[in-house]
Design a protein around this motif. Structure first.
Motif, PDB file in Angstrom:
ATOM      1  N   PHE A  44      67.597  22.463 -25.585  1.00 32.15           N
ATOM      2  CA  PHE A  44      66.873  22.740 -24.917  1.00 32.15           C
ATOM      3  C   PHE A  44      66.946  21.753 -23.188  1.00 32.15           C
ATOM      4  N   PRO A  45      67.680  20.737 -23.497  1.00 31.69           N
ATOM      5  CA  PRO A  45      67.954  20.052 -21.961  1.00 31.69           C
ATOM      6  C   PRO A  45      67.614  21.707 -21.117  1.00 31.69           C
ATOM      7  N   ALA A  46      69.142  22.903 -21.381  1.00 31.26           N
ATOM      8  CA  ALA A  46      69.539  23.549 -20.380  1.00 31.26           C
ATOM      9  C   ALA A  46      68.038  24.378 -20.146  1.00 31.26           C
ATOM     10  N   MET A  47      66.767  24.548 -21.556  1.00 31.23           N
ATOM     11  CA  MET A  47      65.569  25.004 -20.686  1.00 31.23           C
ATOM     12  C   MET A  47      65.086  24.478 -19.298  1.00 31.23           C
ATOM     13  N   LEU A  48      64.754  22.735 -20.100  1.00 30.12           N
ATOM     14  CA  LEU A  48      64.454  22.163 -19.487  1.00 30.12           C
ATOM     15  C   LEU A  48      64.604  22.587 -17.677  1.00 30.12           C
ATOM     16  N   PHE A  49      65.896  21.839 -17.365  1.00 30.18           N
ATOM     17  CA  PHE A  49      67.052  22.235 -16.054  1.00 30.18           C
ATOM     18  C   PHE A  49      66.061  23.964 -15.173  1.00 30.18           C
ATOM     19  N   SER A  50      65.992  24.509 -16.017  1.00 28.31           N
ATOM     20  CA  SER A  50      66.424  25.713 -15.441  1.00 28.31           C
ATOM     21  C   SER A  50      64.582  25.958 -14.800  1.00 28.31           C
ATOM     22  N   GLN A  51      63.868  25.752 -15.976  1.00 29.90           N
ATOM     23  CA  GLN A  51      62.589  25.732 -15.406  1.00 29.90           C
ATOM     24  C   GLN A  51      61.881  24.948 -14.853  1.00 29.90           C
ATOM     25  N   LEU A  52      62.419  23.468 -14.174  1.00 28.50           N
ATOM     26  CA  LEU A  52      62.483  22.994 -13.319  1.00 28.50           C
ATOM     27  C   LEU A  52      63.392  23.208 -11.877  1.00 28.50           C
ATOM     28  N   ALA A  53      64.357  23.397 -12.104  1.00 28.83           N
ATOM     29  CA  ALA A  53      65.151  23.537 -11.202  1.00 28.83           C
ATOM     30  C   ALA A  53      64.584  25.209 -10.524  1.00 28.83           C
ATOM     31  N   THR A  54      64.363  25.857 -10.964  1.00 28.17           N
ATOM     32  CA  THR A  54      64.267  27.023 -10.383  1.00 28.17           C
ATOM     33  C   THR A  54      62.510  27.376  -9.892  1.00 28.17           C
ATOM     34  N   ALA A  55      61.678  26.425 -10.606  1.00 25.39           N
ATOM     35  CA  ALA A  55      60.134  26.709 -10.435  1.00 25.39           C
ATOM     36  C   ALA A  55      59.761  26.148  -9.043  1.00 25.39           C
ATOM     37  N   ASN A  56      58.123  27.159  -8.535  1.00 22.53           N
ATOM     38  CA  ASN A  56      58.382  27.164  -6.978  1.00 22.53           C
ATOM     39  C   ASN A  56      57.392  25.842  -6.837  1.00 22.53           C
ATOM     40  N   ILE A  57      57.972  24.188  -7.019  1.00 23.53           N
ATOM     41  CA  ILE A  57      56.700  23.607  -6.780  1.00 23.53           C
ATOM     42  C   ILE A  57      56.077  23.009  -5.814  1.00 23.53           C
ATOM     43  N   ASP A  58      54.214  23.164  -6.098  1.00 24.67           N
ATOM     44  CA  ASP A  58      53.658  22.473  -4.856  1.00 24.67           C
ATOM     45  C   ASP A  58      53.542  21.008  -5.570  1.00 24.67           C
ATOM     46  N   PHE A  59      53.293  20.284  -4.853  1.00 24.22           N
ATOM     47  CA  PHE A  59      53.885  19.228  -4.591  1.00 24.22           C
ATOM     48  C   PHE A  59      52.000  18.285  -4.902  1.00 24.22           C
ATOM     49  N   ALA A  60      51.067  18.967  -4.019  1.00 23.69           N
ATOM     50  CA  ALA A  60      49.542  18.962  -5.098  1.00 23.69           C
ATOM     51  C   ALA A  60      49.351  18.571  -6.365  1.00 23.69           C
ATOM     52  N   LEU A 164      67.369  14.950 -22.677  1.00 20.20           N
ATOM     53  CA  LEU A 164      65.567  15.036 -22.550  1.00 20.20           C
ATOM     54  C   LEU A 164      65.436  14.595 -20.831  1.00 20.20           C
ATOM     55  N   ILE A 165      65.398  13.478 -20.980  1.00 13.43           N
ATOM     56  CA  ILE A 165      65.044  13.038 -19.714  1.00 13.43           C
ATOM     57  C   ILE A 165      65.942  13.172 -18.593  1.00 13.43           C
ATOM     58  N   LEU A 166      67.293  13.133 -19.095  1.00 10.88           N
ATOM     59  CA  LEU A 166      68.205  13.506 -17.795  1.00 10.88           C
ATOM     60  C   LEU A 166      67.917  15.037 -17.308  1.00 10.88           C
ATOM     61  N   SER A 167      68.013  16.077 -18.625  1.00 10.29           N
ATOM     62  CA  SER A 167      67.588  17.098 -17.828  1.00 10.29           C
ATOM     63  C   SER A 167      67.000  17.360 -16.931  1.00 10.29           C
ATOM     64  N   CYS A 168      65.254  17.118 -17.433  1.00  5.32           N
ATOM     65  CA  CYS A 168      64.078  16.465 -16.247  1.00  5.32           C
ATOM     66  C   CYS A 168      64.772  16.166 -15.278  1.00  5.32           C
ATOM     67  N   LEU A 169      65.443  15.083 -14.978  1.00  8.76           N
ATOM     68  CA  LEU A 169      65.354  14.929 -13.155  1.00  8.76           C
ATOM     69  C   LEU A 169      66.331  15.632 -12.991  1.00  8.76           C
ATOM     70  N   ILE A 170      67.116  15.916 -12.923  1.00  7.65           N
ATOM     71  CA  ILE A 170      68.568  16.775 -12.611  1.00  7.65           C
ATOM     72  C   ILE A 170      68.059  18.071 -11.904  1.00  7.65           C
ATOM     73  N   GLY A 171      67.445  18.662 -13.237  1.00  3.50           N
ATOM     74  CA  GLY A 171      66.100  19.647 -12.617  1.00  3.50           C
ATOM     75  C   GLY A 171      65.064  19.932 -11.338  1.00  3.50           C
ATOM     76  N   ALA A 172      64.953  18.081 -11.601  1.00  6.46           N
ATOM     77  CA  ALA A 172      63.650  18.157 -10.363  1.00  6.46           C
ATOM     78  C   ALA A 172      64.664  18.043  -8.827  1.00  6.46           C
ATOM     79  N   LEU A 173      65.662  17.653  -8.693  1.00  2.82           N
ATOM     80  CA  LEU A 173      66.239  16.634  -7.906  1.00  2.82           C
ATOM     81  C   LEU A 173      66.993  18.130  -7.553  1.00  2.82           C
ATOM     82  N   PHE A 174      67.632  18.899  -7.863  1.00  8.56           N
ATOM     83  CA  PHE A 174      67.878  20.221  -7.880  1.00  8.56           C
ATOM     84  C   PHE A 174      66.985  21.080  -7.072  1.00  8.56           C
ATOM     85  N   ASN A 175      66.147  20.995  -7.568  1.00  4.04           N
ATOM     86  CA  ASN A 175      64.781  21.281  -7.245  1.00  4.04           C
ATOM     87  C   ASN A 175      64.457  21.160  -5.362  1.00  4.04           C
TER      88      ASN A 175
END
Length: 302
Positions: A44-60, A164-175
């Motif tokens: 599950f952390p791998a999924m969260l990291f993957s989703q956030l690391a590769t997402a095209n995030i619109d900050f709005a 789960l929190i760590l994977s979200c944080l690392i994924g967002a920072l990677f993005n």
């Protein structure tokens, strides 16, 4: 409506399959313990990291979701604390009520949104999860802890160890770094993510405990009604009349708030000496009822 049922059928079948496999003793209890750990710490952390690391995030979009989620969770928490003050509810029980309303089953969330909205919806959901997971963990721990025993250092340590929190944080920072994942690693994460959802849903079914329903029927039904119907209605009102977000954001957010509480709430309740029997009953009843309420909510917003 038939298309909604077709989309939800695989996840409902997996939950039922997990329940039957566990309660018919087809698989040993040790299997389920290992499967939960594998999913919680790796898949599950791998999924969260993957989703956030590769997402095209619109900050709005991030800002809009932060406002919507903050307002909905804030209203729910204030209402629960007012009820606690009125009825003088002890922490052992109040923590259960809080988790019943604010926590969410991430496995069901991902399965539903993936089936209905594919990648655009998954990006919105991943942002919701990244912001909500730390918040609901803090709120849950505080609600279960007596004020005189509360230690902010202990809460902080528990949060930074949460995979789960760590994977979200690392994924967002990677993005945010602008780097791109190596193709081979991206494919590996994709395979891990594919494994996570069906295994997670099987574990949800295996964790159901219907023999606990005798534990206080009135609180059970009130919490189930609040989580599965009042929370999505509140989210819809906030999305439509307060922040006027896009249709897709509204749909994902409303469905997000129509989910049953998390299975992991039972473990946290037990560790912090809460009413674990009541928590098990709430989890089971909400997971059972969501098979009827979630199709209605989806039909309402789609």
């Amino acid at each position: 409506m038939s298309q909604i049922f077709i989309s939800l059928f695989p996840l409902l079948a997996l939950i039922l399959g997990g329940y039957l496999l566990h309660h018919k003793k087809i698989l040993a209890d040790g299997f389920w313990s290992g499967a939960e750990k594998l999913n919680y710490y790796i898949l599950f952390p791998a999924m969260l990291f993957s989703q956030l690391a590769t997402a095209n995030i619109d900050f709005a979009l991030v800002q809009s979701l932060m406002l919507v989620l903050g307002l909905v969770f804030g209203i729910a928490c204030i209402a629960l604390y007012l009820i606690r003050a009125l009825y003088h509810t002890p922490s052992a029980r109040f923590g259960v009520y809080m988790q019943s309303v604010v926590r969410f089953n991430t496995y069901i969330a991902l399965a539903v949104v993936a089936a209905l909205f594919q990648q655009p919806g998954m990006t919105i959901l991943a942002i919701c999860l990244a912001m909500s997971i730390p918040a609901v963990n803090i709120v849950s721990v505080v609600a279960l802890t007596d004020p005189e025993q509360m230690s902010f250092i202990a809460i902080f340590k528990a949060l930074i160890k949460n995979p789960l929190i760590l994977s979200c944080l690392i994924g967002a920072l990677f993005n945010a770094s602008g780097l791109s994942l190596w193709v081979g690693l991206n494919h590996l994460l994709h395979q891990l993510a594919i494994c996570s959802l069906p295994l997670g849903l099987l574990c949800v079914g295996a964790a159901l405990q219907f023999d606990q329903f005798k534990a206080a029927l009135w609180p059970l039904f009130i919490n189930t009604f609040a989580r599965l119907l009042i929370m999505p209605a509140l989210a819809w009102l906030v999305c439509i009349y307060v922040f006027d977000v896009s249709l897709l954001v509204m749909q994902v957010v409303v469905i997000f708030f129509a989910l049953p509480t998390a299975s992991a709430a039972y473990i946290l309740t037990k560790v912090l000496n809460g009413d674990s029997q009541l928590m098990a009953a709430v989890i089971s009843l909400q997971t059972l009822c969501v098979a009827f309420t979630l199709p209605l909510v989806i039909w309402w917003v789609i």
